[in-house]
Design a protein around this motif. Structure first.
Motif, PDB file in Angstrom:
ATOM      1  N   GLY A   1       8.257  -4.211   9.570  1.00 53.53           N
ATOM      2  CA  GLY A   1       6.838  -4.482   9.743  1.00 53.53           C
ATOM      3  C   GLY A   1       6.262  -3.901  11.020  1.00 53.53           C
ATOM      4  O   GLY A   1       5.104  -4.120  11.340  1.00 53.53           O
TER       5      GLY A   1
ATOM      6  N   ARG B   1      -1.991   6.313   4.778  1.00 56.50           N
ATOM      7  CA  ARG B   1      -1.616   4.896   4.805  1.00 56.50           C
ATOM      8  C   ARG B   1      -0.611   4.621   5.929  1.00 56.50           C
ATOM      9  O   ARG B   1      -0.720   3.634   6.656  1.00 56.50           O
TER      10      ARG B   1
ATOM     11  N   LEU C   1      -4.243  -0.358   2.657  1.00 56.80           N
ATOM     12  CA  LEU C   1      -3.339  -1.466   2.313  1.00 56.80           C
ATOM     13  C   LEU C   1      -2.785  -2.215   3.538  1.00 56.80           C
ATOM     14  O   LEU C   1      -2.783  -3.455   3.556  1.00 56.80           O
ATOM     15  N   PRO C   2      -2.341  -1.495   4.585  1.00 61.53           N
ATOM     16  CA  PRO C   2      -1.807  -2.221   5.745  1.00 61.53           C
ATOM     17  C   PRO C   2      -2.835  -3.178   6.346  1.00 61.53           C
ATOM     18  O   PRO C   2      -2.481  -4.262   6.809  1.00 61.53           O
TER      19      PRO C   2
ATOM     20  N   TYR D   1       9.012  -0.031  -3.770  1.00 58.22           N
ATOM     21  CA  TYR D   1       7.722  -0.653  -3.448  1.00 58.22           C
ATOM     22  C   TYR D   1       7.919  -1.923  -2.614  1.00 58.22           C
ATOM     23  O   TYR D   1       7.145  -2.203  -1.704  1.00 58.22           O
TER      24      TYR D   1
ATOM     25  N   PRO E   1       5.982   1.957  10.142  1.00 54.82           N
ATOM     26  CA  PRO E   1       5.948   2.313   8.718  1.00 54.82           C
ATOM     27  C   PRO E   1       6.779   3.559   8.454  1.00 54.82           C
ATOM     28  O   PRO E   1       6.974   4.389   9.323  1.00 54.82           O
TER      29      PRO E   1
ATOM     30  N   LEU F   1      -5.462  -4.532   4.622  1.00 57.82           N
ATOM     31  CA  LEU F   1      -5.689  -5.604   3.653  1.00 57.82           C
ATOM     32  C   LEU F   1      -4.579  -6.646   3.752  1.00 57.82           C
ATOM     33  O   LEU F   1      -4.824  -7.841   3.645  1.00 57.82           O
ATOM     34  N   LEU F   2      -3.353  -6.162   3.985  1.00 52.25           N
ATOM     35  CA  LEU F   2      -2.220  -7.077   4.092  1.00 52.25           C
ATOM     36  C   LEU F   2      -2.326  -7.950   5.340  1.00 52.25           C
ATOM     37  O   LEU F   2      -1.774  -9.027   5.415  1.00 52.25           O
TER      38      LEU F   2
ATOM     39  N   ARG G   1       7.708  -4.467   2.819  1.00 50.69           N
ATOM     40  CA  ARG G   1       8.431  -5.019   3.973  1.00 50.69           C
ATOM     41  C   ARG G   1       8.121  -4.218   5.229  1.00 50.69           C
ATOM     42  O   ARG G   1       7.867  -4.785   6.287  1.00 50.69           O
ATOM     43  N   THR G   2       8.137  -2.883   5.101  1.00 50.05           N
ATOM     44  CA  THR G   2       7.891  -2.068   6.298  1.00 50.05           C
ATOM     45  C   THR G   2       6.446  -2.221   6.775  1.00 50.05           C
ATOM     46  O   THR G   2       6.151  -1.950   7.928  1.00 50.05           O
ATOM     47  N   LEU G   3       5.555  -2.639   5.873  1.00 49.26           N
ATOM     48  CA  LEU G   3       4.170  -2.857   6.290  1.00 49.26           C
ATOM     49  C   LEU G   3       3.980  -4.280   6.811  1.00 49.26           C
ATOM     50  O   LEU G   3       2.872  -4.682   7.147  1.00 49.26           O
ATOM     51  N   GLY G   4       5.068  -5.046   6.836  1.00 54.79           N
ATOM     52  CA  GLY G   4       5.004  -6.396   7.392  1.00 54.79           C
ATOM     53  C   GLY G   4       4.275  -7.389   6.506  1.00 54.79           C
ATOM     54  O   GLY G   4       3.690  -8.351   7.005  1.00 54.79           O
TER      55      GLY G   4
ATOM     56  N   ALA H   1      -1.084   2.218   9.146  1.00 57.54           N
ATOM     57  CA  ALA H   1      -0.129   1.146   9.436  1.00 57.54           C
ATOM     58  C   ALA H   1       0.374   1.256  10.867  1.00 57.54           C
ATOM     59  O   ALA H   1       0.461   0.258  11.582  1.00 57.54           O
TER      60      ALA H   1
ATOM     61  N   ARG I   1      -5.003   2.809 -14.771  1.00 61.44           N
ATOM     62  CA  ARG I   1      -3.563   2.867 -14.508  1.00 61.44           C
ATOM     63  C   ARG I   1      -2.900   4.037 -15.209  1.00 61.44           C
ATOM     64  O   ARG I   1      -2.222   4.820 -14.589  1.00 61.44           O
TER      65      ARG I   1
ATOM     66  N   LEU J   1       4.516   6.292  -3.426  1.00 55.78           N
ATOM     67  CA  LEU J   1       4.459   4.839  -3.533  1.00 55.78           C
ATOM     68  C   LEU J   1       3.039   4.293  -3.414  1.00 55.78           C
ATOM     69  O   LEU J   1       2.810   3.262  -2.769  1.00 55.78           O
ATOM     70  N   LEU J   2       2.093   4.991  -4.016  1.00 57.32           N
ATOM     71  CA  LEU J   2       0.741   4.440  -4.071  1.00 57.32           C
ATOM     72  C   LEU J   2       0.703   3.414  -5.197  1.00 57.32           C
ATOM     73  O   LEU J   2       1.395   3.567  -6.208  1.00 57.32           O
ATOM     74  N   LEU J   3      -0.080   2.363  -5.038  1.00 61.03           N
ATOM     75  CA  LEU J   3      -0.193   1.353  -6.079  1.00 61.03           C
ATOM     76  C   LEU J   3      -1.067   1.905  -7.205  1.00 61.03           C
ATOM     77  O   LEU J   3      -2.223   2.236  -6.963  1.00 61.03           O
ATOM     78  N   PRO J   4      -0.518   2.018  -8.415  1.00 62.72           N
ATOM     79  CA  PRO J   4      -1.285   2.679  -9.491  1.00 62.72           C
ATOM     80  C   PRO J   4      -2.542   1.908  -9.885  1.00 62.72           C
ATOM     81  O   PRO J   4      -3.442   2.478 -10.470  1.00 62.72           O
ATOM     82  N   TRP J   5      -2.598   0.610  -9.567  1.00 54.71           N
ATOM     83  CA  TRP J   5      -3.761  -0.170  -9.978  1.00 54.71           C
ATOM     84  C   TRP J   5      -4.826  -0.235  -8.893  1.00 54.71           C
ATOM     85  O   TRP J   5      -5.832  -0.892  -9.043  1.00 54.71           O
TER      86      TRP J   5
END
Lengths: 254, 267
Positions: free
Chosen positions: B80, B151, B103-104, A153, B83, B106-107, A158-161, B155, A252, B90-94
């Motif tokens: 960065g 995703r 997500l990209p 994760y 992607p 939002l980041l 990191r890869t998403l910057g 990205a 969750r 690797l999805l965020l479970p929450w």
């Protein structure tokens, strides 16, 4: 992929009948053996005391709750900040590690007489002892949670910057949440115990003071009444953390 | 054509990459160039460094020697930009589906309502419409992989306008049916979108179905044993696997993988 520890929650079921059963058994034994109430009071005597002494212990409860909440809130705030700082810096972690270990070897309650001498009778030593009792379990749990963030994760971010701060807010803190909540439940129990025991050893008001007075006047029913109040209080707080957990970890693990 | 001339016109150029891992060479002098819109599949025995190649391209690793050029700009060791999508979703479970796909954005600090609207437009392409507010644990494995791919697309688009998709065994965690379904779907998506792709896979069939060019790496040092275009890349997806050219190329690639791959391993 076992990402999340299952959240343990108190569930109400028929099994809970064991508590009233114990109370009935206790009263029954007293009736059969005829133990004098001034040595071993039964549940009915305790309930009677709770009723008669209500103004006394309610006031004491208010004082205990206020100080516990203050110490606990401070501990939580500092543990969150310290956890983030330690997670960010390897050097800080190395410095803090011995201190954390040391803290685990000193029972916090033994510090109380010393705190009384240094800080005087009053609210301050109680807040400090609650703080000390909660800070380390909260910090350790939070930090462990942060550090357990899966590398895959972290690589993704990191890869998403993602910036360091965004990684903390959007990945590490949510990742550490179940662990932090476990620490929260643990330290809530510590907080109440620390406060009541501190009050017992020396303070002006609170449930511990009520208990100490009951002990000195040889009134076991009052001591038991205070224990019941502490136990119910802990149970209620425990349950509210459970509800909070359920809300916050919703979705969750389904 | 000389390598430098190739690098000059290429979308992506890899010039003489060397990488050692704990004293062992993983990649030795790897060089290739990709034209814009080219779909490259990288095959090779396990441990040949094909996943490492993707980690280098996405910037998670820095090579000991050599450079990675994107449209002539040196992007070696810069994360960065491109992607990477792997075996795990690797999805965020929450987070809900739209937050995961977006997500990209939002980041990058985009506002939540905007991101939500943008993701909503995208979900139909990925067959995820109507699942905006679902948590990953409520979705099937195939849906989660599609969400991860969505995703990745978000990205790569929101980056420097550089549509480079890096896929590392993206469907390996799925069952045979789920994999076949997603392969067909991805082939359709690739036809519609002008993205350059590097796909790492252990399946010769998947490589030939999804790419326009295949490279086979050797087990020691990741040397290129075979580099050829997929001749029937334009054919209908459902027909491809039955074409005689497909079977002939599959056999050729497999022979290289099995014989040379193994001899290199033994020597």
């Amino acid at each position: 992929m076992p990402l999340w520890p299952k959240v343990s929650r108190v569930r109400f079921s028929w099994g809970w009948a064991s508590i009233p059963a114990l109370v009935v058994l206790w009263q029954g034994i007293l009736w059969v053996t005829g133990w004098p109430e001034y040595l071993l009071p039964g549940p009915m005597a305790v309930v009677r005391t709770l009723w008669n002494d209500a103004p006394l212990w309610l006031g004491a409860l208010g004082s205990t709750l206020t100080l516990t909440a203050l110490g606990f809130a401070l501990a939580l705030a500092f543990a969150l900040m310290a956890g983030l700082a330690l997670d960010a810096s390897e050097r800080l972690r190395q410095l803090a590690h011995p201190v954390i270990l040391l803290s685990q070897t000193i029972p916090v309650f033994f510090l109380y007489p010393f705190l009384l001498i240094t800080l005087g009778f009053g609210a301050l030593p109680l807040i400090v002892v609650v703080f000390l009792a909660c800070f380390f379990p909260l910090l350790i749990n939070f930090l462990q949670g942060l550090q357990a963030t899966e590398v895959a994760y972290l690589d993704l971010f990191r890869t998403l910057g993602a910036s360091g701060w965004a990684t903390v807010v959007r990945l590490k803190v949510p990742w550490a949440l179940p662990s932090l909540l476990a620490g929260l439940r643990l330290s809530l129990t510590y907080a109440i115990t620390a406060c009541v025991l501190g009050e017992y050893l020396g303070a002006r008001e609170g449930l511990g003071v009520y208990m100490a007075r009951a002990f000195r006047s040889f009134a076991p029913a009052k001591v038991l009444a205070a224990i019941v109040v502490v136990s119910v209080l802990t149970g209620v707080l425990f349950a509210s953390v459970g509800l909070f957990e359920k809300q916050i970890l919703k979705g969750r693990n389904l | 054509m000389s390598t430098s001339a190739e690098a000059a016109i290429a979308e992506l150029a890899v010039t003489g990459l060397d990488l050692d891992y704990q004293g062992l060479p993983v990649l030795i002098d790897l060089r290739f160039a990709l034209a814009s819109g080219e779909h490259l599949a990288v095959l090779g025995p396990s441990g040949c460094g094909k996943s490492t190649l993707l980690r280098l391209l996405t910037g998670l690793e820095t090579p000991d020697r050599g450079r990675i050029l994107w449209r002539g700009t040196d992007v070696t060791g810069q994360s960065g930009r491109f992607p990477l999508m792997g075996q795990q979703d690797l999805l965020l479970p929450w987070s809900r589906l739209w937050e995961n796909v977006g997500l990209p954005l939002l980041l990058r600090g985009q506002r939540r309502p905007e991101v939500r609207a943008q993701v909503a437009q995208l979900l139909e392409v990925f067959g995820l419409e109507g699942f905006m507010d679902y948590y990953p644990s409520q979705l099937s494995g195939g849906m989660r992989q599609r969400a991860a791919l969505a995703r990745t697309t978000v990205a790569s688009r929101s980056g420097l306008g550089s549509e480079l998709l890096l896929l590392d065994e993206p469907f390996a965690a799925l069952d045979v049916l789920g994999r076949a379904h997603l392969q067909e779907w991805l082939a359709g998506l690739l036809q519609k979108q002008r993205a350059t792709m590097v796909l790492v896979t252990h399946s010769v069939e998947e490589a030939l179905l999804l790419s326009s060019r295949v490279i086979v790496l050797s087990s020691a040092g990741g040397r290129i044993l075979l580099d050829e275009p997929v001749a029937f890349a334009g054919a209908e997806f459902g027909e491809k696997a039955w074409l005689p050219e497909f079977l002939a190329q599959k056999k050729r690639v497999l022979d290289v993988l099995l014989e040379k791959g193994l001899t290199f391993k033994l020597s």
